[in-house]
Design an enzyme around this catalytic site. Sequence first.
Site, mmCIF file in Angstrom:
data_model
loop_
_atom_site.group_PDB
_atom_site.id
_atom_site.type_symbol
_atom_site.label_atom_id
_atom_site.label_comp_id
_atom_site.label_asym_id
_atom_site.label_seq_id
_atom_site.Cartn_x
_atom_site.Cartn_y
_atom_site.Cartn_z
ATOM 1 N N GLY A 51 -3.074 3.322 3.523
ATOM 2 C CA GLY A 51 -3.610 2.834 4.791
ATOM 3 C C GLY A 51 -3.347 1.343 4.945
ATOM 4 O O GLY A 51 -2.495 0.771 4.276
ATOM 5 N N GLU A 52 -4.110 0.702 5.842
ATOM 6 C CA GLU A 52 -3.915 -0.716 6.129
ATOM 7 C C GLU A 52 -4.771 -1.591 5.226
ATOM 8 O O GLU A 52 -5.804 -1.171 4.709
ATOM 9 C CB GLU A 52 -4.268 -1.006 7.596
ATOM 10 C CG GLU A 52 -3.341 -0.348 8.594
ATOM 11 C CD GLU A 52 -3.761 -0.619 10.030
ATOM 12 O OE1 GLU A 52 -2.879 -0.636 10.896
ATOM 13 O OE2 GLU A 52 -4.973 -0.783 10.279
ATOM 14 N N ASP A 95 1.478 -0.922 -14.472
ATOM 15 C CA ASP A 95 2.217 -1.323 -13.272
ATOM 16 C C ASP A 95 2.178 -2.835 -13.108
ATOM 17 O O ASP A 95 2.000 -3.343 -12.008
ATOM 18 C CB ASP A 95 1.610 -0.630 -12.047
ATOM 19 C CG ASP A 95 2.537 -0.704 -10.833
ATOM 20 O OD1 ASP A 95 3.669 -1.214 -10.982
ATOM 21 O OD2 ASP A 95 2.145 -0.271 -9.744
ATOM 22 N N GLY A 98 -1.610 -6.365 5.975
ATOM 23 C CA GLY A 98 -0.634 -5.620 5.176
ATOM 24 C C GLY A 98 -0.763 -4.130 5.398
ATOM 25 O O GLY A 98 -1.661 -3.646 6.086
#
Length: 654
Positions: A302-303, A415, A297
């Site tokens: 970042g990754e 959230d 993802g």
Amino acid sequence: MNLLSSVNGTSVTLEWTPPLDKGGRSDVMYNVLCRRCSWDSGQCEACGAGIRFVPQQTNLAQGSLVVTNLLAHTNYSFWVEATNGVSDLSLEPPRFAAVNITTNQAAPSQVLAIHQENVGQNSVTLIWQEPDQPNGIILEYEIKFYEKDKEMQSYSTLKSKGNSTTVSGLKPATRYVFQVRARTSAGCGKFSQAVEVETAKAIPRYDTTTVVWICLTLISGLVSLLLFLICKKRHCGYSKAFQDSDEEKMHYQNGQVKFPESKFYVEPHTYEDPCQAVHEFTREIEASRIKIERVIGCGESGEVCYGRLKLPGKRELPVAVKTLKAGHTEKQRRDFLSEASIMAQFDHPNVIRLEGVVTKSKLVMIVTEYMENGSLDSFLRKHDGQFTVLQLVVMLRGISAGMRYLSDLGYVHRDLAARNILVNGNLVCKVSDFGLSRVLENNPDAAYTTSGGKIPIRWTAPEAITYRKFSSASDVWSFGVVMWEVLAYGERPYWNMTNRDVIQSVEEGYRLPAPMGCPTAIHQLMLDCWQKDRSDRPRFSQIVGVLDKLIRIPQNLKCTSTINRFTQTISERACIDFTSCNSVEDWLDSIRLGRYQENFALAGYTSLGMVMRMNMEDVQNLGISLVGHQRKILTSIQIMRSQLLSTMGSRRHL
């Protein structure tokens, strides 16, 4: 049928419904098999002794069972078999329903042995070994001690970070009793067996130095007494700041026990140096211990990668690794690690677990447990219509349990949405995404901006949008939207309405209708979560209780309305203005389902007036195989019906 599991620490509750075919007999009994499975090889073995089954493991008359005394952080497989009086005569192998679970963290096992290392007149040094089953990171050890035969009158405790300590302030030539127990975030283990130690005898000394010290002590005592009397005469007070707190003392007098206050969430941004929170709450992992295998993802920071973590003396674990992109600023680094500081304070089976952080290498990483099925919204869209309502409610129960735990700690998520719920291979849902820095922009079409993405208006409670009042009650509102997402298999709340339209529609009293096939009790719980006055909304503990009751009595989940109702009038600004449609063909084209014109024609629905009288059963009889398309058609019929009433000036409820 419908074998369900609910994990609570190192216990699990199993519930099931009778088989579809009872073989023409009424003497149905149930047996439960327990197997423990290895993380590495995937092989399973019998659970063995020590496991407790309540009320019993075999010949159960009812469809429920509680299993206790399981090992922490261990995979188990439970098989439930239905038998009757002629089962032993069958030549076919028995048939089972199976469920796999993973236990959560438990309190550590007992400290087995304490040894005295040094004994003085007024002190004793003790050493002990770590428990055989720490069941997590040991935060500290608690040492309990008292004079022999005087435990009921008074005993004291002190704490140690390591596996040794020196107990001072003891009386000479006195026999003391010592016990030690370990504590993790899950709680305290049992005290060890008592160890008796006698302090050394006091040796009288009458040299000049001793006499001088005695004289000085007497003089200083007299001076202190004189100052005290003078101070008292002048009504001098004293500061409580110089007294030891109850938490530091932990004295037990005359059987009266005073415990420290309950644990609460600590906001990392309250630290003068946020890095201090990272070091205090998280565990540093050497980068060499992590083997990253593939990218799964991408985020703003970042990754996200899949990898494997191998710590010394522990089994290899599959993990998710969140990395901080190159070229980051110091503020981005602090915000990135703040999420780890938050996550590290949580320990619950329905909240994502932090394994540790990597801060001492060039690539900064947050390492968490790996959730095979990814985010809940994507998972549901991929498996549209493939679960029973009961399975969906069990998922919601897990999410609400995780939120109950967070709210009890005083943490407000802000959230909560299906995209921020992760699902593992056993369909256990866990709350994730603990990013910070949420700010409402002036533009009403905008969303709250966070370090980890944006929070859409459609998940946020009205008071949080208007006044920025975030609380557990605003999280409850968001949970109501998550319930709708789950029952709608990941459909977007409020469809294609703009954020501006969502805000205004909700303010006018509009609430999302029940998704197709949604039980009345579940939609009512959604509406309770969407009460305008936040004090009228249920607490997460109440939500868990409602869902538990529905799971125990699945018959209540079968009550659905033939026509899903709007509880309040819908705004004219719905996703599509269906009043401009002149025919069934126009309407189907507007919702991008024109391919089903022939289905409607063959069923005799040739005008919009006939379409608007359709109910759920009528839609299901159209011969449309995709459940998602059936749901979309029914929802648009409801909106079209509502828009027509609104155009006619009607404010009546459907």
